[in-house]
Motif scaffolding. Sequence first.
Motif, PDB file in Angstrom:
ATOM      1  N   ALA A  23       0.831  -1.210   0.000  1.00 19.53           N
ATOM      2  CA  ALA A  23       0.000   0.000   0.000  1.00 19.53           C
ATOM      3  C   ALA A  23       0.859   1.250   0.000  1.00 19.53           C
ATOM      4  CB  ALA A  23      -0.932  -0.012   1.205  1.00 19.53           C
ATOM      5  N   THR A  24       1.964   1.219   0.758  1.00 24.46           N
ATOM      6  CA  THR A  24       2.857   2.382   0.819  1.00 24.46           C
ATOM      7  C   THR A  24       3.509   2.643  -0.526  1.00 24.46           C
ATOM      8  OG1 THR A  24       3.302   2.034   3.180  1.00 24.46           O
ATOM      9  CG2 THR A  24       4.913   3.320   1.931  1.00 24.46           C
ATOM     10  N   LEU A  25       3.997   1.593  -1.175  1.00 24.90           N
ATOM     11  CA  LEU A  25       4.631   1.762  -2.478  1.00 24.90           C
ATOM     12  C   LEU A  25       3.661   2.381  -3.481  1.00 24.90           C
ATOM     13  CD1 LEU A  25       6.606  -1.600  -2.731  1.00 24.90           C
ATOM     14  CD2 LEU A  25       7.605   0.691  -2.660  1.00 24.90           C
ATOM     15  N   THR A  26       2.431   1.902  -3.508  1.00 29.49           N
ATOM     16  CA  THR A  26       1.431   2.458  -4.425  1.00 29.49           C
ATOM     17  C   THR A  26       1.129   3.901  -4.084  1.00 29.49           C
ATOM     18  OG1 THR A  26       0.451   0.277  -4.812  1.00 29.49           O
ATOM     19  CG2 THR A  26      -0.921   2.198  -5.296  1.00 29.49           C
ATOM     20  N   ALA A  27       1.035   4.221  -2.788  1.00 28.50           N
ATOM     21  CA  ALA A  27       0.687   5.578  -2.364  1.00 28.50           C
ATOM     22  C   ALA A  27       1.758   6.589  -2.741  1.00 28.50           C
ATOM     23  CB  ALA A  27       0.448   5.607  -0.859  1.00 28.50           C
ATOM     24  N   ILE A  28       3.021   6.166  -2.817  1.00 26.27           N
ATOM     25  CA  ILE A  28       4.092   7.116  -3.141  1.00 26.27           C
ATOM     26  C   ILE A  28       4.427   7.108  -4.634  1.00 26.27           C
ATOM     27  CG2 ILE A  28       5.078   7.017  -0.828  1.00 26.27           C
ATOM     28  CD1 ILE A  28       7.228   5.139  -1.846  1.00 26.27           C
ATOM     29  N   GLY A  29       3.567   6.484  -5.419  1.00 29.67           N
ATOM     30  CA  GLY A  29       3.727   6.566  -6.869  1.00 29.67           C
ATOM     31  C   GLY A  29       4.391   5.379  -7.525  1.00 29.67           C
ATOM     32  N   LEU A  30       4.788   4.366  -6.747  1.00 29.70           N
ATOM     33  CA  LEU A  30       5.377   3.150  -7.305  1.00 29.70           C
ATOM     34  C   LEU A  30       4.296   2.072  -7.280  1.00 29.70           C
ATOM     35  CD1 LEU A  30       8.850   3.217  -5.494  1.00 29.70           C
ATOM     36  CD2 LEU A  30       8.160   4.349  -7.615  1.00 29.70           C
ATOM     37  N   GLU A  31       3.436   2.093  -8.288  1.00 25.94           N
ATOM     38  CA  GLU A  31       2.225   1.271  -8.282  1.00 25.94           C
ATOM     39  C   GLU A  31       2.552  -0.216  -8.259  1.00 25.94           C
ATOM     40  OE1 GLU A  31      -1.709   0.386 -11.061  1.00 25.94           O
ATOM     41  OE2 GLU A  31      -0.356   2.042 -11.547  1.00 25.94           O
ATOM     42  N   VAL A  32       2.006  -0.919  -7.260  1.00 21.91           N
ATOM     43  CA  VAL A  32       2.191  -2.368  -7.146  1.00 21.91           C
ATOM     44  C   VAL A  32       1.115  -3.049  -7.970  1.00 21.91           C
ATOM     45  CG1 VAL A  32       2.244  -4.341  -5.591  1.00 21.91           C
ATOM     46  CG2 VAL A  32       3.220  -2.155  -4.859  1.00 21.91           C
ATOM     47  N   GLU A  33       1.546  -3.728  -9.025  1.00 25.41           N
ATOM     48  CA  GLU A  33       0.586  -4.430  -9.895  1.00 25.41           C
ATOM     49  C   GLU A  33       0.220  -5.801  -9.353  1.00 25.41           C
ATOM     50  OE1 GLU A  33       0.471  -3.158 -14.394  1.00 25.41           O
ATOM     51  OE2 GLU A  33       2.309  -4.253 -13.965  1.00 25.41           O
ATOM     52  N   GLU A  34       1.191  -6.479  -8.744  1.00 18.30           N
ATOM     53  CA  GLU A  34       0.933  -7.841  -8.282  1.00 18.30           C
ATOM     54  C   GLU A  34       1.883  -8.192  -7.147  1.00 18.30           C
ATOM     55  OE1 GLU A  34       0.507 -12.381 -10.154  1.00 18.30           O
ATOM     56  OE2 GLU A  34       1.281 -10.727 -11.369  1.00 18.30           O
ATOM     57  N   VAL A  35       1.356  -8.918  -6.162  1.00 17.69           N
ATOM     58  CA  VAL A  35       2.171  -9.471  -5.078  1.00 17.69           C
ATOM     59  C   VAL A  35       1.927 -10.977  -5.067  1.00 17.69           C
ATOM     60  CG1 VAL A  35       2.638  -9.516  -2.612  1.00 17.69           C
ATOM     61  CG2 VAL A  35       2.041  -7.348  -3.720  1.00 17.69           C
ATOM     62  N   THR A  36       2.980 -11.754  -5.269  1.00 12.46           N
ATOM     63  CA  THR A  36       2.856 -13.212  -5.310  1.00 12.46           C
ATOM     64  C   THR A  36       3.564 -13.814  -4.107  1.00 12.46           C
ATOM     65  OG1 THR A  36       2.892 -13.139  -7.738  1.00 12.46           O
ATOM     66  CG2 THR A  36       3.274 -15.273  -6.689  1.00 12.46           C
ATOM     67  N   LEU A 150      16.226 -21.664   1.672  1.00 14.60           N
ATOM     68  CA  LEU A 150      15.951 -20.773   0.537  1.00 14.60           C
ATOM     69  C   LEU A 150      15.485 -19.389   0.959  1.00 14.60           C
ATOM     70  CD1 LEU A 150      14.194 -23.176  -1.996  1.00 14.60           C
ATOM     71  CD2 LEU A 150      16.598 -22.526  -1.871  1.00 14.60           C
ATOM     72  N   GLY A 151      15.501 -19.109   2.265  1.00 13.75           N
ATOM     73  CA  GLY A 151      15.091 -17.776   2.702  1.00 13.75           C
ATOM     74  C   GLY A 151      13.606 -17.536   2.500  1.00 13.75           C
ATOM     75  N   LEU A 152      12.792 -18.477   2.856  1.00 12.67           N
ATOM     76  CA  LEU A 152      11.345 -18.382   2.709  1.00 12.67           C
ATOM     77  C   LEU A 152      10.702 -18.316   4.093  1.00 12.67           C
ATOM     78  CD1 LEU A 152      10.970 -21.087  -0.084  1.00 12.67           C
ATOM     79  CD2 LEU A 152      10.779 -18.611  -0.379  1.00 12.67           C
ATOM     80  N   PRO A 153       9.478 -17.784   4.217  1.00 13.43           N
ATOM     81  CA  PRO A 153       8.629 -17.299   3.132  1.00 13.43           C
ATOM     82  C   PRO A 153       9.102 -15.955   2.582  1.00 13.43           C
ATOM     83  CG  PRO A 153       7.552 -16.909   5.213  1.00 13.43           C
ATOM     84  CD  PRO A 153       8.808 -17.684   5.527  1.00 13.43           C
ATOM     85  N   ASP A 154       8.625 -15.668   1.380  1.00 15.79           N
ATOM     86  CA  ASP A 154       8.989 -14.437   0.675  1.00 15.79           C
ATOM     87  C   ASP A 154       7.806 -14.053  -0.207  1.00 15.79           C
ATOM     88  OD1 ASP A 154      10.405 -12.305  -0.340  1.00 15.79           O
ATOM     89  OD2 ASP A 154      11.970 -13.500  -1.312  1.00 15.79           O
ATOM     90  N   ALA A 155       7.965 -12.990  -0.957  1.00 15.04           N
ATOM     91  CA  ALA A 155       6.934 -12.588  -1.918  1.00 15.04           C
ATOM     92  C   ALA A 155       7.608 -11.892  -3.079  1.00 15.04           C
ATOM     93  CB  ALA A 155       5.904 -11.666  -1.272  1.00 15.04           C
ATOM     94  N   SER A 156       7.028 -12.047  -4.245  1.00 18.22           N
ATOM     95  CA  SER A 156       7.521 -11.369  -5.438  1.00 18.22           C
ATOM     96  C   SER A 156       6.619 -10.169  -5.708  1.00 18.22           C
ATOM     97  CB  SER A 156       7.510 -12.325  -6.631  1.00 18.22           C
ATOM     98  OG  SER A 156       7.906 -11.671  -7.814  1.00 18.22           O
ATOM     99  N   PHE A 157       7.201  -8.967  -5.664  1.00 15.03           N
ATOM    100  CA  PHE A 157       6.473  -7.732  -5.940  1.00 15.03           C
ATOM    101  C   PHE A 157       6.724  -7.329  -7.391  1.00 15.03           C
ATOM    102  CE2 PHE A 157       5.968  -7.651  -1.528  1.00 15.03           C
ATOM    103  CZ  PHE A 157       5.264  -6.534  -1.110  1.00 15.03           C
ATOM    104  N   GLU A 158       5.678  -6.885  -8.071  1.00 12.92           N
ATOM    105  CA  GLU A 158       5.833  -6.357  -9.429  1.00 12.92           C
ATOM    106  C   GLU A 158       5.292  -4.931  -9.468  1.00 12.92           C
ATOM    107  OE1 GLU A 158       5.217  -7.577 -14.123  1.00 12.92           O
ATOM    108  OE2 GLU A 158       4.474  -8.895 -12.521  1.00 12.92           O
ATOM    109  N   LEU A 159       6.166  -3.987  -9.846  1.00 11.99           N
ATOM    110  CA  LEU A 159       5.806  -2.574  -9.886  1.00 11.99           C
ATOM    111  C   LEU A 159       5.551  -2.126 -11.318  1.00 11.99           C
ATOM    112  CD1 LEU A 159       8.385  -0.932  -7.442  1.00 11.99           C
ATOM    113  CD2 LEU A 159       6.182  -1.975  -6.906  1.00 11.99           C
ATOM    114  N   LYS A 160       4.614  -1.194 -11.474  1.00 10.51           N
ATOM    115  CA  LYS A 160       4.384  -0.527 -12.759  1.00 10.51           C
ATOM    116  C   LYS A 160       4.978   0.869 -12.631  1.00 10.51           C
ATOM    117  CE  LYS A 160       0.732   0.850 -15.975  1.00 10.51           C
ATOM    118  NZ  LYS A 160      -0.737   0.900 -16.202  1.00 10.51           N
TER     119      LYS A 160
END
Length: 790
Positions: A23-36, A150-160
Motif C-alpha cells: 500500500a505504501t509503495l502504491t501511495a508514493i507513486g510506485l504502483e504495485v501491480e501484483e504481489v505473489t 531458501l530464505g522463505l517465506p517471501d513474496a515477489s512484488f511487481e511494480l508498474k
Amino acid sequence: MKFSENWLRQHVPTTATRDGLAATLTAIGLEVEEVTPLGEALDGVVVARIVSAEKHPEADRLQVCQVDAGAAGMLQIVCGAPNARPGLVAPLATIGTTVGELTIKAAKLRGVESNGMLCSAKELGLDADASGLLELPGDAPLGAPLAGYLGLPDASFELKLTPNRADCFGIRGIAFDVAAACGGEVAALDAAPVPAASEATVDVRLEAGADAPRYLGRVIEGVDAARATPAWMAERLRRSGVRPVSLLVDVTQYVMLELGQPMHAYDRGLLKGPVGVRRGRAGESLKLLDGREAALDDGFLVITDADRPVGLAGLMGGHDTRVTDATRTVFLEAAHFAPAAIIGRGRRLGLHTDAGHRFERGVDPELPRTAIEYATKLVLDIAGGSPGPVTEAVLPEALPRPAKIVLRRARLARVLGVDIADAEVERILRALGLGVEATAEGWTVTAPTRRFDLAIEEDLVEEIARIHGYDAIPTTLPGGATRLVAPTEGRVPERDLRRALAGRGYLEAINYAFVDATLLARWQADEALVPLANPLSAELGVMRPRLLPGLVDALARNAARQQGRVRLFELGKVFSARAGEAPLETPRIAAVASGDALAEQWGVPARRVDFHDLKGDLEALAALSGARLEFRAAAPSWAHPGRAAEVLRDGSVVGAIAELHPRLQQALDLDHPVVAFELDLTAITARALPRAGTLSKFPSVRRDLAFIVADSVSWGELEATASAAAGPFLKALHLFDVYAGKGVETGFKSVAMGLILQDASRTLVDRDVDAVVASVTDAVAVAHGARIRG
C-alpha cells in the motif's frame, strides 16, 4: 520491475507488513501491480539427496529412488520426474506435509511403497517450472528445512513504474523511497574497492562522444566459471523474474537488479585487442547472444574489440565473445550510455532487453564504478580469481551534472495548501538521498545523479507531497467568485464560423497536426518544415505547414468509400520555422469540396461543384465579420493555373482559393475535381465594432451600365475603379450580367453593373445621378479601355 520482498527488506529494514508495504509503495507513486506470496506453507519439506534411482518394475516412466533425508534417514520414494538421478539434491515433502491441496501419505504406487514426494518448483509454489524436480546445490545441508535454506517465506512484488522513475529499476532505488515513506534508513552497500592482485588489463577507448561518456572494465583471471550459482542468488533472480543461466551471467544480472546498472561479461580469451565504443558502420553485422544476426549502421552504438563489433552497446552482447563454463579469464564491463543513443534501437531489431529498458530511461552516470567493484567482490567470493585494476575511460564534460535546486518554504506551503514542519521536509529529502542545505527562505537541494527527474522547484514539492502523503493534505474547496471574461466584439467567434459552414453542408474534420513529408512533397510544401524529434511513425514525421494536404487526404478517403458528394472544413494551426528561428504557429481555416454542387434532387439539373460555389461559401463566411474580400488571379503551386485566385483583405494577401492542379489530383488518386480554400483565421474573423447610424429618409436611385471590355479585365478591377469614381452617393454596386458571344467582338465581353445611389440629406435629382454615371463611365474608359455597350 519485479523483485523479492526479502531482498528489499535487506536494504531497508522496516516493520511494515507485506500488505502495508504494498500500500505504501502504491501511495508514493510506485504502483504495485501484483504481489505473489512464495513458500508460505513449506513445513515438512526438507533438503534431500537421491542416492540411487532404479526403473520401476511395473511402470516405464517411474523410478524407485532411495533418498537420503538427513536426520529422517533413508527413504524410498517413487518418482516420475525426468531429471531424477543419483546425486541430485532436491526438495522432499515428508509424510504428513501438505503441498498445495495434497497431503502426503505413505502409499503404494504400482505395488511399490513410497514414503514421501520429491517436488518441483511449481508444486511448491516457487516458480512456474514443472518440467522436473527443483535442483538444489550439491552442498545444500541434507535434512534442513527447505524454507530456511531458501530464505522463505517471501513474496515477489511487481511494480508498474512511470518512465521518469528510472532510478527504481534497481532494488536500492526503491529502498530510498521506502525509507522516506516508512521512516527507515537505507543500509550501507558493501562495495568497497577491491585491490588489484594482478596487472592484467584491457585498454579502453571512447569514440562516440557524449553518447558514451564513461566506460569501465576489469579483468579477473583464474575464475572457475563452472561453479554453480549460489542458491540465495539464484532464488533472488527467480523471484525477480530472471531465470539463472550461469554464474558469470547471473552475477551481472544480480548487480543490475540490485543497483540498477546493466553490466556485461566477456571471455577475455576471445578478445583480441583494445575494447572501444563507437558508432556502427553501414555493412557491418553482429551475431547476438540469442543467435540472431543484427545488421548495423551509424544509428547503433557498438562495443568493439580491435575495431570489430562484439556487442550492441546498452542492448545485448555478442555471441562470439560470450562467457561459458570453460571461461577462465573474464572481462567485466560497466558503462554509461546517453538515453538518446539507445532509445528506439532495440525496436529496430525487434529486441527488448532489461539493459535497454534501463538505458533508454537513464542510468546513474556515477554507478558504473560501484557496480564493477560490487560485481568483482561477488565473482571472487563465489568463483575465486585474481582481479586486475579497473580501467576507466571518461569524458567528464559530457556527463550529466546534478544542479542545485532552491526550494522555498512559502512556495511549498502555497502549492500544497498546508504547512509541513521544516524538520519533516528535511527528513524526507535526506531519506530520499538528496543533499539538503537550510537557508533563510527554505532549502538548497542537490539531487543525486540517479534522479534525472528532479530539475526544478516543483519537482521537489511533488517529492514532499507524495512522501508526506496525499491523504495527509486536507481537502479545501476553492473560494471566491469566478471572473467572467466578456467575449470581444472585435472578432467573430470560431463557433459562428463552424455553424455557418455546417449550415452550408460542410462537415468539420480534425486531422493530426503532424503529416507525412512525402505527402507535402507532392504539394510542393516541403520548405521551412518543423520536424519531430521522436515521431509516432515515419508517416507522421513533420508538423503540418498547411491544412489542405491533410484535409484533401481525408476527402480522398471518403471518396474512396463511395461518398459522391464530400464537403469538409477544418480550423487548426499550421507550423513553420526558418533557419535559426523558433517555430511559428498560425491559426488557419480551410475547406474542400468535391462531387455535386447540390444534394441529389429533382428540382434542378445535377452539376459539379466549381470555383464559384466555393467562392460564394467563402464570401458568406467573410460576411459574418463584414470583411470585403478581393480576389486576384494567381495560382499557387498546388492550384489549377486557370481556376485560382489569391484572396485579399484590405490589400493584404490572406489566403488562396482554387481548384486542385490536375497533376496533383492524379497523384492523390482523385477521380473528380476538388475545389479548396485556405486562409489565415485572424484575417477572416477580425471585424470592426458596429456603430449605429441614421437611415436615409430619401429614396435611392438605380442606374444600370453595360460596358464592353477586354476579356483580360476582371470584375474586381472594374469594381474598384467604379467605386472610387462614383463618390459619396454610391451605396452599393452589383454585377448582374456577363456576356460574350454574338454581338460582342472576339476577345471582349459585356459586363453589366448596377449602381445604387442615395443621399442622407436630400432626394437626388437627375443632374446628380448623371454626374455620377458620367464619372464612372469616364473612369473605366480611361483605366480599362471600356466603352458603353450599344
